[in-house]
Design a protein around this motif. Structure first.
Motif, PDB file in Angstrom:
ATOM      1  N   GLY A 136       0.824  -1.215   0.000  1.00 49.44           N
ATOM      2  CA  GLY A 136       0.000   0.000   0.000  1.00 49.44           C
ATOM      3  C   GLY A 136       0.855   1.261   0.000  1.00 49.44           C
ATOM      4  N   LEU A 137       0.295   2.331   0.552  1.00 48.68           N
ATOM      5  CA  LEU A 137       0.975   3.626   0.566  1.00 48.68           C
ATOM      6  C   LEU A 137       0.860   4.268   1.943  1.00 48.68           C
ATOM      7  CD1 LEU A 137      -0.308   5.281  -2.760  1.00 48.68           C
ATOM      8  CD2 LEU A 137       1.924   4.207  -2.381  1.00 48.68           C
ATOM      9  N   ALA A 138       1.935   4.944   2.335  1.00 51.97           N
ATOM     10  CA  ALA A 138       1.898   5.827   3.500  1.00 51.97           C
ATOM     11  C   ALA A 138       1.927   7.243   2.952  1.00 51.97           C
ATOM     12  CB  ALA A 138       3.085   5.570   4.416  1.00 51.97           C
ATOM     13  N   VAL A 139       0.889   8.010   3.256  1.00 46.00           N
ATOM     14  CA  VAL A 139       0.755   9.355   2.705  1.00 46.00           C
ATOM     15  C   VAL A 139       0.912  10.367   3.839  1.00 46.00           C
ATOM     16  CG1 VAL A 139      -0.684  10.948   1.396  1.00 46.00           C
ATOM     17  CG2 VAL A 139      -0.802   8.491   0.924  1.00 46.00           C
ATOM     18  N   PHE A 140       1.963  11.140   3.764  1.00 48.13           N
ATOM     19  CA  PHE A 140       2.185  12.211   4.722  1.00 48.13           C
ATOM     20  C   PHE A 140       1.728  13.516   4.074  1.00 48.13           C
ATOM     21  CE2 PHE A 140       5.153   8.920   5.884  1.00 48.13           C
ATOM     22  CZ  PHE A 140       5.127   8.929   7.272  1.00 48.13           C
ATOM     23  N   TYR A 141       0.986  14.317   4.808  1.00 47.12           N
ATOM     24  CA  TYR A 141       0.512  15.578   4.238  1.00 47.12           C
ATOM     25  C   TYR A 141       0.280  16.589   5.355  1.00 47.12           C
ATOM     26  CZ  TYR A 141      -4.088  13.522   5.402  1.00 47.12           C
ATOM     27  OH  TYR A 141      -5.149  12.944   6.045  1.00 47.12           O
ATOM     28  N   GLY A 142       0.256  17.837   4.947  1.00 46.72           N
ATOM     29  CA  GLY A 142       0.067  18.906   5.919  1.00 46.72           C
ATOM     30  C   GLY A 142      -0.545  20.129   5.272  1.00 46.72           C
ATOM     31  N   ASP A 143      -1.195  20.922   6.097  1.00 46.51           N
ATOM     32  CA  ASP A 143      -1.820  22.158   5.640  1.00 46.51           C
ATOM     33  C   ASP A 143      -0.739  23.235   5.543  1.00 46.51           C
ATOM     34  OD1 ASP A 143      -3.216  24.569   5.347  1.00 46.51           O
ATOM     35  OD2 ASP A 143      -4.941  23.810   6.461  1.00 46.51           O
ATOM     36  N   ILE A 144      -0.454  23.691   4.327  1.00 48.90           N
ATOM     37  CA  ILE A 144       0.574  24.709   4.110  1.00 48.90           C
ATOM     38  C   ILE A 144      -0.065  26.006   3.602  1.00 48.90           C
ATOM     39  CG2 ILE A 144       2.419  23.063   3.686  1.00 48.90           C
ATOM     40  CD1 ILE A 144       1.991  23.554   0.674  1.00 48.90           C
ATOM     41  N   THR A 145      -1.340  26.193   3.985  1.00 51.72           N
ATOM     42  CA  THR A 145      -2.055  27.385   3.505  1.00 51.72           C
ATOM     43  C   THR A 145      -1.335  28.657   3.912  1.00 51.72           C
ATOM     44  OG1 THR A 145      -4.148  26.172   3.670  1.00 51.72           O
ATOM     45  CG2 THR A 145      -4.268  28.573   3.504  1.00 51.72           C
ATOM     46  N   GLU A 146      -0.942  28.745   5.184  1.00 53.12           N
ATOM     47  CA  GLU A 146      -0.247  29.948   5.645  1.00 53.12           C
ATOM     48  C   GLU A 146       1.062  30.146   4.890  1.00 53.12           C
ATOM     49  OE1 GLU A 146       0.303  30.078   9.813  1.00 53.12           O
ATOM     50  OE2 GLU A 146      -1.835  30.029  10.307  1.00 53.12           O
ATOM     51  N   GLN A 147       1.783  29.045   4.655  1.00 56.71           N
ATOM     52  CA  GLN A 147       3.043  29.136   3.911  1.00 56.71           C
ATOM     53  C   GLN A 147       2.800  29.630   2.495  1.00 56.71           C
ATOM     54  OE1 GLN A 147       5.264  25.448   3.691  1.00 56.71           O
ATOM     55  NE2 GLN A 147       6.268  26.103   1.816  1.00 56.71           N
ATOM     56  N   VAL A 148       1.787  29.046   1.822  1.00 60.33           N
ATOM     57  CA  VAL A 148       1.487  29.447   0.447  1.00 60.33           C
ATOM     58  C   VAL A 148       1.051  30.913   0.401  1.00 60.33           C
ATOM     59  CG1 VAL A 148      -0.062  29.067  -1.507  1.00 60.33           C
ATOM     60  CG2 VAL A 148       0.927  27.115  -0.300  1.00 60.33           C
ATOM     61  N   GLU A 149       0.189  31.294   1.348  1.00 60.76           N
ATOM     62  CA  GLU A 149      -0.265  32.689   1.376  1.00 60.76           C
ATOM     63  C   GLU A 149       0.897  33.628   1.672  1.00 60.76           C
ATOM     64  OE1 GLU A 149      -3.391  32.643   4.228  1.00 60.76           O
ATOM     65  OE2 GLU A 149      -4.909  31.890   2.814  1.00 60.76           O
ATOM     66  N   SER A 150       1.810  33.196   2.565  1.00 55.94           N
ATOM     67  CA  SER A 150       2.988  34.011   2.859  1.00 55.94           C
ATOM     68  C   SER A 150       3.874  34.129   1.626  1.00 55.94           C
ATOM     69  CB  SER A 150       3.781  33.407   4.020  1.00 55.94           C
ATOM     70  OG  SER A 150       3.033  33.422   5.207  1.00 55.94           O
ATOM     71  N   GLU A 151       4.041  33.001   0.906  1.00 60.49           N
ATOM     72  CA  GLU A 151       4.834  33.027  -0.320  1.00 60.49           C
ATOM     73  C   GLU A 151       4.190  33.944  -1.352  1.00 60.49           C
ATOM     74  OE1 GLU A 151       5.015  28.989  -1.474  1.00 60.49           O
ATOM     75  OE2 GLU A 151       6.564  28.430  -0.009  1.00 60.49           O
ATOM     76  N   GLU A 152       2.846  33.889  -1.428  1.00 58.49           N
ATOM     77  CA  GLU A 152       2.139  34.744  -2.376  1.00 58.49           C
ATOM     78  C   GLU A 152       2.316  36.210  -2.000  1.00 58.49           C
ATOM     79  OE1 GLU A 152       0.135  35.833  -5.693  1.00 58.49           O
ATOM     80  OE2 GLU A 152       0.867  33.835  -5.147  1.00 58.49           O
TER      81      GLU A 152
END
Length: 606
Positions: free
Chosen positions: A267-283
């Protein structure tokens, strides 16, 4: 049948080591008595037990006399063979209460069954926690009542310990996973979500049963299709894949998610995270950088940024427009080497290194080469930007301001001042000479005054023409026109000028103006302008002879009184011939034919 083996011991045949021990054991010391006196039910049960591969023990009679098979000896460990023929409550004294209950229930005809029963036994002389599956059944004797209790003993200690260790491991792992700041989901080979850690469930924002057990597409029907493609690719290639995507959660919240899928097992191990603040900061950072770039590009000067070591980080559009470079220079040293005038390079780098050493402002004026290959002067100034925590310089923000016009103006001003000093000295020398000669040759004070004023006015008018031209030269037509203007009367056509527009140097302009004034004054007194019919023609031309162009000018008088050569040369004649010849580096000749005075000038225009 072995004739040497009494028939009463036949049931012990094939009983293994324990069967042999049973036959040799003195049972008369127990409540069971000698083997020949044993009831058939006891013999049958013992025969069955001895041939079983499962650990079994028979507790016979009210005392629970112990008889067991070879498999049970492994469980008994160092207590074998002492346990054989002993009373169960005495043989296992540490668990006497437990066995007393077994005997009570079993001898009453009841059964007992335990799974993973934990007991503490002294099998090897020390207390040991063990776990067992225990099954107790009564054995009916010839009287129809329970004569004993048969126990099936299967030790499960290894399994229980393994499972306990596994549970502990899983608990620790769960603690680690749930303590992670990153979300984790486990998918099986069918992309079904089989588990999620606490952070993943928190990010989901919905009950566990709405996600666990569903496929990715069932749990997240609105997810970017590329995400599913990413999972398929990871599963097919068995290689990790990464993706960042925008996701609208089922409850309407919009997030940017960073995902990393790793093949694990099938199967798969899927690691993920909310990077909304990072993306908005980058924007926001991109927008800020874009605004900065637009502002920098709107400035008409060159703006640049380097790091603390002088490595270039930014040049605005003006740099590329001016230099024509496709890429910005990599370092301050390269900038100086490739674009700064060779005469200014050392001074520039010295000033820059000094600013870096002292942490002060970097300021220098140098010439930068344009895309056309020309050099213009720039004022370069940069200030250090320091880390707010350490105070160390991390960047230099600089501007290069075009000051070429100012530098040229300053150089021109300096040149003009020097020229002015020179001209003033020459003018004063000329005035002194004119005054001295005029006073020495004048017959009266009035005559001296009149001649001196005329000559000074001529000099002044020539100066006016040159001043308008910033003393860079003058148009010969303007010089001639200004020189004879005082002698032209309205309605008369007695002065005729003929010549092209020719630029002459300041020295030539002054000399010609003084000479023409002298000729015009004499014409008024004695020549063509002393009557009402005379006229003067002033003509000039430029001829390219030899290595440089030469000016030819001719003053010719007609219609005036008859002219006679003077008996002596006056100051005016000497001024014309000598001054023009000396100042112009050419030749001047004055002739006195009867028809009128003629003056010719031949001089280089350099």
């Amino acid at each position: 049948m072995d004739s040497r083996t009494p028939q009463q011991f036949d049931f012990l045949q094939d009983g293994g080591e324990t069967g042999a021990l049973i036959r040799s054991y003195d049972w008369s010391e127990t409540s069971l008595g000698p083997i020949p006196s044993w009831p058939q039910s006891l013999k049958t049960t013992v025969a069955l037990m001895l041939r079983s591969p499962v650990p079994m023990v028979l507790l016979w009679g009210p005392d629970g006399i112990m008889i067991y098979n070879d498999a049970y000896t492994v469980f008994a460990a160092s207590r074998h063979p002492r346990l054989l023929g002993s009373k169960v409550l005495e043989g296992w004294a540490e668990v006497a209460d437990f066995n007393a209950n077994v005997m009570r229930v079993g001898m009453a005809g009841g059964t007992l069954s335990y799974r993973d029963q934990e007991l503490t036994l002294y099998r090897k002389g020390v207390p040991e926690r063990v776990w067992m599956n225990l099954d107790y059944s009564p054995v009916i004797d010839e009287s129809g009542r329970p004569g004993g209790v048969l126990a099936v003993v299967v030790e499960t200690s290894d399994r229980v310990k393994t499972e306990a260790a596994l549970r502990d491991s899983e608990t620790r792992l769960r603690g680690v996973l749930d303590g992670m700041g990153e979300s984790l989901a486990l998918l099986d080979k069918d992309f079904r979500i089989i588990d999620m850690n606490a952070e993943a469930l928190r990010l989901e924002g919905r009950p566990r049963d709405e996600v666990i057990g569903k496929t990715h597409w069932e749990a997240h029907p609105d997810a970017d299709p590329a995400l599913g493609d990413m999972f398929r690719r990871a599963m097919a290639t068995r290689e990790p894949v990464n993706m960042r995507h925008r996701y609208v959660w089922p409850h309407g919240r919009v997030s940017w998610i960073s995902m990393h899928a790793y093949p694990v097992g099938d199967g798969l191990a899927v690691f993920y995270g909310d990077i909304t603040e990072q993306v908005e900061s980058e924007e926001r950072l991109r927008e800020s950088e874009e605004r900065l770039r637009l502002m920098a590009d709107a400035v008409p000067q060159i703006i640049w940024i380097t790091d603390a070591e002088g490595n270039a980080e930014f040049f605005n559009r003006q740099w590329f427009l001016y230099t024509g470079a496709v890429n910005g220079p990599t370092t301050a040293a390269q900038t100086a080497l490739d674009f700064v005038h060779a005469d200014d390079e050392a001074v520039t780098m010295q000033a820059y290194e000094e600013a870096r050493r002292t942490g002060g402002v970097f300021e220098v004026e140098h010439r930068i080469r344009s895309k056309e290959g020309e050099y213009r002067w720039f004022l370069v100034r940069a200030e250090p930007y320091r880390d707010l925590r350490t105070g160390e310089i991390v960047r230099w923000f600089g501007v290069s301001i075009d000051i070429h016009g100012r530098r040229v103006a300053e150089e021109h001003q300096s040149l003009l001042i020097n020229e002015l000093n020179h001209r003033v000295k020459n003018t004063l020398a000329t005035v002194q000479s004119v005054a001295s000669q005029t006073l020495r040759n004048a017959e009266s004070t009035d005559q001296a005054k009149e001649a001196l004023e005329a000559r000074l006015f001529a000099l002044s008018r020539a100066h006016d023409v040159l001043t308008r031209e910033n003393w860079e030269g003058a148009d010969l037509y303007d010089i001639v026109e200004q020189a004879v203007a005082p002698y032209s009367s309205r309605g008369e056509d007695r002065l005729h000028l003929a010549g092209s527009r020719v630029r002459v140097p300041p020295r030539t302009a002054l000399a010609l103006a003084m000479a023409l004034q002298e000729l015009a004054t004499n014409a008024v007194k004695y020549g063509a302008l002393s009557n009402e019919t005379g006229a003067i023609r002033i003509a000039w031309s430029v001829q390219a002879t030899g290595s440089e162009p030469r000016l030819h000018l001719r003053w010719e008088e007609r219609g005036g009184p008859a002219v006679r050569p003077p008996s002596r040369r006056g100051f005016g004649s000497r001024l014309i011939e000598r001054s023009l010849s000396q100042d112009l580096g050419g030749t001047t000749r004055i002739e006195f034919p009867q028809t009128g005075v003629i003056c010719t000038v031949d001089a280089p225009l350099a």
